[in-house]
Write an enzyme that holds these catalytic residues in place. Structure first.
Site, mmCIF file in Angstrom:
data_model
loop_
_atom_site.group_PDB
_atom_site.id
_atom_site.type_symbol
_atom_site.label_atom_id
_atom_site.label_comp_id
_atom_site.label_asym_id
_atom_site.label_seq_id
_atom_site.Cartn_x
_atom_site.Cartn_y
_atom_site.Cartn_z
ATOM 1 C CD GLU A 209 42.439 30.789 37.532
ATOM 2 O OE1 GLU A 209 42.258 30.807 36.302
ATOM 3 O OE2 GLU A 209 42.408 29.743 38.197
ATOM 4 C CB CYS A 243 41.608 36.867 31.257
ATOM 5 S SG CYS A 243 40.291 36.041 32.174
#
Length: 488
Positions: A209, A243
């Site tokens: 991720e 993110c």
């Protein structure tokens, strides 16, 4: 033997006993994880205040609520997720049992991130426990106070199955030398490549991720006031250290000043005239990242903000205007409270700009036109696409969360985490009878056998529909029997 090697070997040894296979055991561990979050809530809040200047409400909203929701979902759905899954069959296998059996992978390594250190580290752990795996948890050393709280996990979970290994780069490197059955890493693409390289030595599958520069296109034909309100929230929450935060804005030059004015109003509304003294405005995690982010402002025109205080790792919400594509701020993920605006002439140029770069973790578009939204969906690629909002897709457990290409591999959340950390084993159970049906596959081969093979192998049977048909046939047979028996 190193501490890291010992933890992995112990977890594997206990996993091999089958301790984690019963669903009751998994549910007990999930409930204990929930109890950890509840009972150590104050410690978590205090740690995040020290690490990232997060307020209590922000910690509840962005760290704890989603995690508790995922735990509750896993507990309520575990029996369903872990059950055998029937699949469609062909005529050749119509009388066989054919299904997918989810089984645990083994020992999973979870390497957490520092920006949302509780949620991002423990969300994969929920899936690892639910899927029946052992897991070695490695919190980020950058959020050191939170990592210290994470050590208390072993007082709640089975310490042999779910050890917590703290420390910095040497400890992580030592862990990566060990053999795992899956590695789940959240962080940047540079480290992600190192994780994948280490995993390749053991042919270990990975979930990465990562992140990247998530674009945000603002169509001139939309409610710019509302668009800027949502973008301002998505960009500056957690001081930009998210993110999936909008990394930069693409818009036509004609609306750039309007966008800047609306964002400035929102910053003042959300964080007051003095964000530095406002409880809900965070700080950069450390001075190294502070200096990196400040350097990105250089050689750009500051439209909003720009002030900072290195002693507090404080950077004001900052907007840059007329940013060039070759500018330093456009060469790396910002991961901080700086929002560049890159003017583009039209939608076509915006799409071209996006496609010339690495595929982002998220792509945002603000438009009142479904045609514009559908065109961006059709002509771009990203981990996720969100129209007319930011970040909120992360909250939906039924949406797979993950990147594509440079922004990551694999996905998680809800059932997707369970499946990601399970082996979906194909199973077929055939009886030792009806051998005549199998004659067509045995030599000698002939045109007649090939003819029957085409019929039996190419005709797919929908299991649910077949069962309905079988029920109808049985009811019809029963009705016939009743009529014949009692209507003589």
């Amino acid at each position: 033997m190193s501490r890291e090697q010992l933890a992995v070997q112990q977890a594997r040894k206990v996993f091999m006993t089958g301790r984690s296979k019963p669903l009751d055991y998994r549910i007990k561990q999930l409930r204990n994880l929930s109890r950890f979050v509840t009972e150590k809530e104050k410690d978590i809040i205090d740690a995040l205040k020290k690490d990232l200047h997060k307020s209590e409400n922000a910690t509840q909203l962005f760290e704890i609520l989603g995690l508790v929701g995922e735990i509750n979902l896993a507990i309520s759905k575990l029996a369903e997720w872990a059950a055998p899954r029937p699949v469609n069959k062909n005529l050749l296998t119509i009388s066989d049992e054919v299904f997918i059996h989810p089984e645990p992978l083994g020992v999973v390594l979870i390497i957490g991130a520092w920006n949302y250190p509780i949620a991002i580290t423990l969300l994969p752990l929920v899936g690892a426990i639910a899927a029946g795996n052992a897991a070695v948890v490695k919190p980020s050393e950058v959020s050191s106070h939170t990592a210290k709280v994470m050590e208390l996990l072993t007082h709640y979970l089975d310490p042999e199955m779910y050890p917590v290994v703290t420390g910095g780069v040497p400890e992580t490197q030592e862990l990566l030398k060990q053999r795992f059955d899956h590695i789940f890493y959240t962080g940047n693409s540079t480290v992600g490549k190192l994780v994948m390289e280490a995993a390749a030595r053991h042919l270990t599958p990975v979930t990465l991720e990562l992140g990247g520069k998530s674009p945000c296109y603002i169509d001139k034909n939309c409610d710019i006031k509302i668009a800027c309100r949502r973008i301002t929230w998505g960009k500056f929450v957690n001081c930009g250290q998210t993110c999936i935060a909008p990394d930069y804005i693409l818009c036509e030059p004609s609306i750039q000043n309007t966008v800047i004015n609306e964002i400035q109003k929102c910053i003042k509304e959300f964080y007051t005239k003095d964000p530095k003294s406002f409880a809900d405005y965070g700080r950069i995690i450390n001075q190294r990242h502070f200096k990196r982010i400040i350097a990105l402002i250089e050689d750009n025109t500051v439209a909003i903000g720009g002030d900072s205080d290195e002693s507090e790792c404080y950077i004001a919400p900052t907007v840059l205007k007329d940013v060039k594509s070759q500018s330093k701020v456009m060469q790396e993920e910002i991961f901080g409270p700086i929002l560049p605006i890159v003017p583009v002439n039209d939608l076509k140029e915006a799409i071209q700009f996006i496609n010339e770069r690495e595929k982002p973790l998220a792509l945002y578009v603000f438009s009142s036109s479904n045609k514009v939204i559908k065109q961006i969906i059709s002509e771009t690629s990203s981990g996720a696409l969100v129209a007319n909002d930011c970040l909120v897709h992360f909250t939906i457990s039924d949406l797979p969360f993950g990147g594509v290409g440079n922004s990551g591999t694999g996905c998680y959340h809800g059932k997707y985490t369970f499946d990601q950390l399970s082996h979906l084993r194909s199973c077929l159970i055939k009886k030792l009878n009806m051998e005549m049906v199998n004659q067509m596959r045995y030599p000698p081969h002939s045109a007649k056998k090939l003819h029957w093979a085409r019929i039996l192998l190419l005709k797919q049977i929908n299991v649910a529909r077949w069962r309905r048909m079988a029920q109808v046939v049985m009811l019809a047979a029963l009705a016939t029997f009743v009529v014949k028996r009692f209507m003589r």
